[in-house]
Each structure stands twice: as structure tokens, then as C-alpha cells.
Design an enzyme around this catalytic site. Sequence first.
Site: not given
Lengths: 348, 80
Positions: A158, A175-179, A197, A263
Amino acid sequence: MKEVLQSLQNVQEIIKESISVEYFYQACKNRFKLSKLTDGDIGLDKIIKDRNIHRPGLALAGYTKLFTFERVQILGNTEVRYLKHLSKKERSKVLRKFFSFDIPCVCLTFDNKPTEEFMELAVKNNTAVFISPLPTTKFAYFISDFLDDQFSPQIALHGSFVDVYGVGLLFYGRSGIGKSEIALDLIERGHRLVSDDVVMISRKGEGILMGSGTDLVKHFMEIRGLGIIDVRSIFGIRAIRFQKRVELIVNLEEWSAKKEYTRTGLDESLISVLGVEIPFIRLPIFPGKNITVISEVIALNYLCKHYGYDAAKTLSGKLDDALRKKYKQKTGNVEFERSVEYLEHDFE
Amino acid sequence: MNKAGMHTRPASLLVKIASRFKADFYIIKDGFQINGKSIIGVMSLAAEYGSTVTLTFDGPDESKAAAEITKFFEEGFGEL
């Protein structure tokens, strides 16, 4: 420092255990100029279980102890000429023995026509016979590659998979994080979408992962609040590609004060996918951060490293040089000249 | 399962229900495992009438999610 992370969780591998000769024939018919010599569906119901191929030279010569008969059998010039040089009686004996094994199918290369007896025995033993004009080595290479692909393990991930400057970036995250939004932004900037997806990943040979979309949804994607869009019809052919090697995995996560992010970039994290170790980048996101530009830089930085320039290592090296120089100026000592400092009364 | 299979409308309803929960929700069909919160994923399964799917839930509200989604399946996606 390289750190190998745990493999991706919640992922199920799909492994094909066999393919039918029918499927093999349909898939290879046009690709490798394969024609069927046996009539109708003779032998097409047999199954191929092995990804390897076999040239049965020794089996035809009579040594069948280690005969890997369960593989696709390829007869080239050598085998066919050998059969030809035998006397009729010997040939008959050899062929009978050959076909007494449960062979999945036989392929002849260089357009070598089989004898009548060969065909009769094949039909009798329900074995399909194919012929191809390709040279044996080439044909064997193609068929091996095809079978290797068929039998290699696959997973459905996914995520969003985009070709950025020729580097395969796989965006991963909850899901929904903005991929999808990042993928869309990258497409808008001229990069190419492989799949959104559902990304099908398979291992090719040793250490290569190939990713593609599924047949049904190909370049469709969902944008929250908008619904389903078709990237190909909106952005055209330049915005898509069908498959790409997976080179980097970018894990998108909400920025958290508790977590530590690299870093310097000196320590490389790797993640194991289907047994292949792939560089893994943890990318914290928060509002106002331009992930698209960062993604482009991730791809370009990867290319730099690939071509031998590592920014983190270079800067670190420069710092070491500067420190050494300063030390020398201050103390007048040339540092690191002797491997041991002065050892009192050590005359040994 | 519904006669028409998992077509667009039930797929979108399923995704909506699943997205209300924190728990990870996966659907497995023929060995393929997809995220049940993704509409493209659910549609790509092309789960036809009579097919068998396995549902997995994992997270703090997994039992609640499981109950609601199983109910949705049992009711034929509200279309029976």
C-alpha cells in the site's frame, strides 16, 4: 553505518507454485515466436513447476539418472543432430525412454523440425511440442527470464510509486498521510506515476525489485475530497510508466519530537523487502514542508551517490582536513606521523 | 456477498466505515493483501459474487472495527 530494519510488517508474499503449459504457450507465443506442433490441446493441461530449463543432451545419450525431466525441455541443434545421427532403432529406443518421463513440454529451437516418430511419441504421452526460430542460447535466456518472473515471489504494497528523474521512489506510510497528493504533485512537475495505492512488487534475479500497478486500476488514483481520477487521461502518456525498479523507499510519518531523524545522512538505513535490501528514508512531514521538492532532492542525491559523490561523506571529509590543519598550525606538530607516540625506555 | 460483487458503491462505503477506526484493516483475497482503507485497493481486488475474502484487524479499536465491518459484509453491503 548501515542499519537493516525489520522487513515491512503485515505483508503477505504470493508465490506461484505452478503454471499450466497452456498459460506458458499463450504468454510466449508472440514474445518468443513459439508455434505449437501438437494438435489441439494435447499436453496443454500439464503443469510447469520449475523455473529452470533443461537441455536433455545426456538424457538422450542414455544417462537418465539425474535427468531433470520436470523442467521445460529445450532441444537445440546439438540434440536434434545427435538424434539424427543415430540409427533408426537406437533413436526409437532413446526417444521412448525420453518420453517415458513426465515431461511438461518440449521446445525445439532454430526451427529444427522433429521426426514423425518424435511427434507420435509426444502425442502418445500427452506432451506438447513447440518450435521457435530463435537460436538456442537466446531462446533459453528468454524462457528462463520469463519463468523466473512467473515464479518469483510477489507482494502487494500500500503506497505510491513514482519515477522521479529515473529513480524509483516508493512512498510508504499510513493511510491518509498524503502519499497520493505527493505523487500527484510530482506528476505535475513532470515525473511519471507507476502506480498509486496498490503497488505490485516482485523480485527479479538477485537483488532487484520491480514494481508495477495492477491490471485493473493501473493509473487511477484517489485524491481525498475529489474522488477517483485517471492520471493517464488527464496528464497523458508522459505522466505514466508501467513498471520501474524500486530503488528507494520513502516512509512518510508525522513529525514527532520524540523520534530522531538523521541529520547527516551518513548512516544509511535499509529495509528488507522480499529479501532485497532497499535504502529506507524516514521523512517527517508537517504543514508548510514541501515534500515534493524534498522528494526530487532525495532522487537527485541518490543519483549523485550512485555516480560516486556522497555529499555527507564529502563534507565530513572536508571537516576532518580542516581540523587536522588547525591542529598542525597550533602545535607545530605534524599529526599522525608516527603510528606510536614516544614510548619511554622501549628498546625492544 | 452481494450479487453484484464488491462494486464501486459498497467499496466506497466499506472504505468510509474502515477509515473511522484507528485499527489497520486489511483484506486478503487469493493471497493478495490490500489496505481496506484505500478505495483503489478495494476496487483492485475485483471481489466477485461468491468469492471468499479474509479480513484482518489490528489496532486499539480492532474489535469494534471488526464487528461493524463484518456486519456490513453480512448485510450484503446494505443492498440485500
